[in-house]
Design a protein around this motif. Structure first.
Motif, PDB file in Angstrom:
ATOM      1  N   ALA A 204      20.450  10.721  18.594  1.00  0.00           N
ATOM      2  CA  ALA A 204      21.298  11.910  18.493  1.00  0.00           C
ATOM      3  C   ALA A 204      21.113  12.649  17.175  1.00  0.00           C
ATOM      4  O   ALA A 204      21.241  13.875  17.128  1.00  0.00           O
ATOM      5  N   SER A 205      20.814  11.930  16.112  1.00  0.00           N
ATOM      6  CA  SER A 205      20.817  12.543  14.778  1.00  0.00           C
ATOM      7  C   SER A 205      19.433  12.816  14.213  1.00  0.00           C
ATOM      8  O   SER A 205      19.294  13.633  13.288  1.00  0.00           O
ATOM      9  N   CYS A 206      18.401  12.159  14.705  1.00  0.00           N
ATOM     10  CA  CYS A 206      17.052  12.312  14.162  1.00  0.00           C
ATOM     11  C   CYS A 206      16.204  13.189  15.083  1.00  0.00           C
ATOM     12  O   CYS A 206      16.317  13.073  16.306  1.00  0.00           O
ATOM     13  N   PRO A 207      15.321  13.997  14.462  1.00  0.00           N
ATOM     14  CA  PRO A 207      15.326  14.374  13.050  1.00  0.00           C
ATOM     15  C   PRO A 207      16.477  15.334  12.755  1.00  0.00           C
ATOM     16  O   PRO A 207      17.005  15.978  13.651  1.00  0.00           O
ATOM     17  N   GLY A 208      16.876  15.409  11.503  1.00  0.00           N
ATOM     18  CA  GLY A 208      18.064  16.172  11.130  1.00  0.00           C
ATOM     19  C   GLY A 208      17.965  17.652  11.453  1.00  0.00           C
ATOM     20  O   GLY A 208      16.904  18.278  11.301  1.00  0.00           O
ATOM     21  N   GLY A 209      19.073  18.231  11.889  1.00  0.00           N
ATOM     22  CA  GLY A 209      19.092  19.637  12.270  1.00  0.00           C
ATOM     23  C   GLY A 209      18.775  20.583  11.132  1.00  0.00           C
ATOM     24  O   GLY A 209      18.151  21.628  11.348  1.00  0.00           O
ATOM     25  N   SER A 210      19.175  20.240   9.914  1.00  0.00           N
ATOM     26  CA  SER A 210      18.951  21.151   8.796  1.00  0.00           C
ATOM     27  C   SER A 210      17.489  21.234   8.394  1.00  0.00           C
ATOM     28  O   SER A 210      17.100  22.154   7.665  1.00  0.00           O
ATOM     29  N   VAL A 211      16.647  20.284   8.850  1.00  0.00           N
ATOM     30  CA  VAL A 211      15.223  20.328   8.524  1.00  0.00           C
ATOM     31  C   VAL A 211      14.365  20.537   9.778  1.00  0.00           C
ATOM     32  O   VAL A 211      13.159  20.357   9.752  1.00  0.00           O
ATOM     33  N   THR A 212      15.020  20.903  10.876  1.00  0.00           N
ATOM     34  CA  THR A 212      14.273  21.247  12.086  1.00  0.00           C
ATOM     35  C   THR A 212      14.585  22.695  12.462  1.00  0.00           C
ATOM     36  O   THR A 212      13.773  23.577  12.237  1.00  0.00           O
ATOM     37  N   GLY A 213      15.764  22.947  12.997  1.00  0.00           N
ATOM     38  CA  GLY A 213      16.131  24.299  13.377  1.00  0.00           C
ATOM     39  C   GLY A 213      16.879  24.307  14.689  1.00  0.00           C
ATOM     40  O   GLY A 213      17.297  23.256  15.185  1.00  0.00           O
ATOM     41  N   ALA A 214      17.048  25.497  15.251  1.00  0.00           N
ATOM     42  CA  ALA A 214      17.848  25.640  16.466  1.00  0.00           C
ATOM     43  C   ALA A 214      17.155  26.596  17.449  1.00  0.00           C
ATOM     44  O   ALA A 214      16.667  27.654  17.026  1.00  0.00           O
TER      45      ALA A 214
ATOM     46  N   GLY B 106       0.785  -1.233   0.000  1.00  0.00           N
ATOM     47  CA  GLY B 106       0.000   0.000   0.000  1.00  0.00           C
ATOM     48  C   GLY B 106       0.806   1.267   0.000  1.00  0.00           C
ATOM     49  O   GLY B 106       0.234   2.363   0.082  1.00  0.00           O
ATOM     50  N   TRP B 107       2.138   1.190  -0.118  1.00  0.00           N
ATOM     51  CA  TRP B 107       2.956   2.403  -0.123  1.00  0.00           C
ATOM     52  C   TRP B 107       4.278   2.167  -0.846  1.00  0.00           C
ATOM     53  O   TRP B 107       4.754   1.043  -0.955  1.00  0.00           O
ATOM     54  N   SER B 108       4.858   3.259  -1.313  1.00  0.00           N
ATOM     55  CA  SER B 108       6.203   3.265  -1.891  1.00  0.00           C
ATOM     56  C   SER B 108       6.825   4.624  -1.625  1.00  0.00           C
ATOM     57  O   SER B 108       6.115   5.631  -1.515  1.00  0.00           O
ATOM     58  N   ILE B 109       8.147   4.673  -1.524  1.00  0.00           N
ATOM     59  CA  ILE B 109       8.846   5.945  -1.444  1.00  0.00           C
ATOM     60  C   ILE B 109       9.966   5.956  -2.478  1.00  0.00           C
ATOM     61  O   ILE B 109      10.541   4.918  -2.815  1.00  0.00           O
ATOM     62  N   GLY B 110      10.261   7.144  -2.986  1.00  0.00           N
ATOM     63  CA  GLY B 110      11.368   7.347  -3.905  1.00  0.00           C
ATOM     64  C   GLY B 110      12.160   8.563  -3.467  1.00  0.00           C
ATOM     65  O   GLY B 110      11.580   9.593  -3.108  1.00  0.00           O
ATOM     66  N   CYS B 111      13.470   8.457  -3.487  1.00  0.00           N
ATOM     67  CA  CYS B 111      14.334   9.483  -2.913  1.00  0.00           C
ATOM     68  C   CYS B 111      15.353   9.976  -3.932  1.00  0.00           C
ATOM     69  O   CYS B 111      15.895   9.181  -4.718  1.00  0.00           O
ATOM     70  N   ALA B 112      15.600  11.285  -3.921  1.00  0.00           N
ATOM     71  CA  ALA B 112      16.639  11.884  -4.753  1.00  0.00           C
ATOM     72  C   ALA B 112      17.498  12.823  -3.912  1.00  0.00           C
ATOM     73  O   ALA B 112      17.976  13.845  -4.387  1.00  0.00           O
ATOM     74  N   SER B 113      17.707  12.463  -2.653  1.00  0.00           N
ATOM     75  CA  SER B 113      18.362  13.367  -1.713  1.00  0.00           C
ATOM     76  C   SER B 113      19.856  13.501  -1.963  1.00  0.00           C
ATOM     77  O   SER B 113      20.549  12.515  -2.195  1.00  0.00           O
ATOM     78  N   PRO B 114      20.381  14.728  -1.836  1.00  0.00           N
ATOM     79  CA  PRO B 114      21.832  14.920  -1.884  1.00  0.00           C
ATOM     80  C   PRO B 114      22.481  14.965  -0.502  1.00  0.00           C
ATOM     81  O   PRO B 114      23.695  15.099  -0.406  1.00  0.00           O
ATOM     82  N   GLU B 115      21.698  14.865   0.574  1.00  0.00           N
ATOM     83  CA  GLU B 115      22.209  15.206   1.908  1.00  0.00           C
ATOM     84  C   GLU B 115      22.437  13.992   2.800  1.00  0.00           C
ATOM     85  O   GLU B 115      21.535  13.175   3.004  1.00  0.00           O
ATOM     86  N   THR B 116      23.643  13.895   3.370  1.00  0.00           N
ATOM     87  CA  THR B 116      23.978  12.860   4.346  1.00  0.00           C
ATOM     88  C   THR B 116      23.475  13.265   5.721  1.00  0.00           C
ATOM     89  O   THR B 116      23.916  14.283   6.279  1.00  0.00           O
ATOM     90  N   LEU B 117      22.564  12.461   6.274  1.00  0.00           N
ATOM     91  CA  LEU B 117      22.153  12.677   7.660  1.00  0.00           C
ATOM     92  C   LEU B 117      23.219  12.143   8.603  1.00  0.00           C
ATOM     93  O   LEU B 117      23.712  12.870   9.470  1.00  0.00           O
TER      94      LEU B 117
END
Length: 398
Positions: free
Chosen positions: A305-315, A200-211
């Motif tokens: 420690a790493s989730c969710p990523g800082g670049s998509v959350t904030g400070a 019932g689901w699929s995901i496809g990714c084209a991310s350039p970013e290392t978490l």
């Protein structure tokens, strides 16, 4: 929920494994041996549960500093997907609005072993049966701009320094979405291009970013923050922008702090700062932060420690997550999470920006950007649209 047999996706045929980070030499001979799925409504600690599941299937994830080798007679590794909502849950923050893709679990781990013979070729390109309707946004440009203004007001009050604001869009489709999602891996700069499927689901990714990446006892993250059109003028503007550099360095500091939670004391370092790299028709600024893992750090500790990523959350991260939960009307679903490979002696997870998901009848995409005091609301709306445009265009291609 845990599925311990090879039939977690019994409605789908066996095909080549297309997970980011899968060993190229094994890709054509991998078969599913076990599957774990978790939704935010299931409760418990997803970091501990998924680590326990993978360890139970023979993957050495209890101490990522120990050397481990690839064995043909053992598990090759596992695909691992963690949603932004699951990441927020891991750190005790609000999970946010409900996902627009409720069929998609918030954590998926799929263990793969080696078959005796190669499996079938990937699905053929989409044929004449593929149709994608118009995109329907979950908020209007005005509502997006108002959310940017709300973040600026929170910054003025001293509640936060930066918040990443993300929008969502969905489009109805007919046909098989898997070939369309697989095409995303071909976008220029898609370091974490790949797909994952379930019932019932699929995901496809084209991310350039290392978490987060772990190899030989060293942990690395590569936050991306700062965007301009991929023109000579755009590159000069990005390098000269005090606003973009300040936003970027703020997230680099956040990532240094995140890694310090699992690192040997004094080992965190910035290997590269504000390097400009290209993704499709955009320039983006990327830094590399690394550290030596502290003895005994396992997968569960690393995910927390790493989730969710800082670049998509904030400070600060927790305060930013509170703002995100209050402002975004639709959950982040497959966007802004983690997706990649966990194998003996190595781990490599990308941040699921530039990522799409399919349910029974709709495709979903997410895009956004970091908001600081200097952010212009209209410019932030335009930047999010520019990030989503290549993904939408490729999904629509027949």
């Amino acid at each position: 929920m845990s599925k311990n047999g090879p039939h977690g996706v019994e409605t789908l045929p066996q095909s080549l494994i297309d997970v980011p980070g899968v060993p190229a030499r094994c890709r054509s001979v991998l078969v599913e041996r076990g599957r774990y799925e978790w939704h935010v409504t299931d409760g418990g600690d997803p970091a501990a549960q998924v680590a326990r599941f993978l360890a139970g299937h023979g993957l050495p994830v209890d101490d990522l500093t120990r050397p481990a080798g690839h064995r043909p007679d053992g598990p090759c590794g596992a695909a691992l997907y963690v949603s932004a909502a699951a990441g927020a849950t891991m750190v005790g923050a609000p999970a946010g609005a409900p996902s627009p893709v409720p069929a998609l679990p918030d954590v998926v781990a799929v263990v793969y072993g080696h078959a005796c013979a190669p499996v079938s070729a990937p699905a053929a390109p989409a044929g004449p049966g593929w149709w994608l309707g118009p995109w329907q946004e979950s908020w209007t440009p005005r509502q997006h701009a108002e959310a940017v203004q709300a973040v600026r007001a929170a910054i003025a009050r001293g509640d936060v320094y930066q918040v990443n604001v993300v929008g969502h869009a969905a489009a109805r489709y007919t046909g098989d979405p898997r070939p369309a999602l697989a095409r995303l891996a071909g976008l220029p700069g898609a370091r974490y291009g790949g797909t994952l499927h379930g019932a019932g689901w699929s995901i496809g990714c084209a991310s350039p970013e290392t978490l987060v990446e772990v190899h030989a006892g060293r942990v690395v993250t590569r936050p991306i923050k700062g965007t301009r059109p991929a023109t000579a003028t755009g590159r000069r503007d990005l390098l000269a922008s005090a606003k973009e550099r300040a936003e970027h360095i703020m997230i680099v500091d956040l990532e240094r702090n995140d890694l310090a939670r699992v690192a040997r004391t004094g080992s965190v370092r910035v290997d590269e700062l504000f390097a400009v790299r290209r993704w499709c028709d955009l320039w983006q600024a990327e830094s590399t932060v690394s550290a030596a893992l502290a003895p005994g750090v396992g997968l569960a500790e690393l995910l927390r420690a790493s989730c969710p990523g800082g670049s998509v959350t904030g400070a600060p991260k927790r305060a930013a997550l509170d703002r995100i939960a209050a402002l975004e009307p639709v959950g982040r679903g497959a966007g802004m999470g983690a997706f990649g490979w966990v194998g003996p002696g190595r781990l490599d997870l990308g941040l699921t920006i530039r990522t799409a998901a399919a349910d029974a009848d709709r495709l979903h995409v997410w895009a956004g950007g970091g908001i600081t005091w200097d952010s212009d609301p209209d410019a932030e709306v335009a930047e999010a649209a520019a990030k989503a445009a290549p993904v939408r265009a490729l999904l629509a291609a027949g």
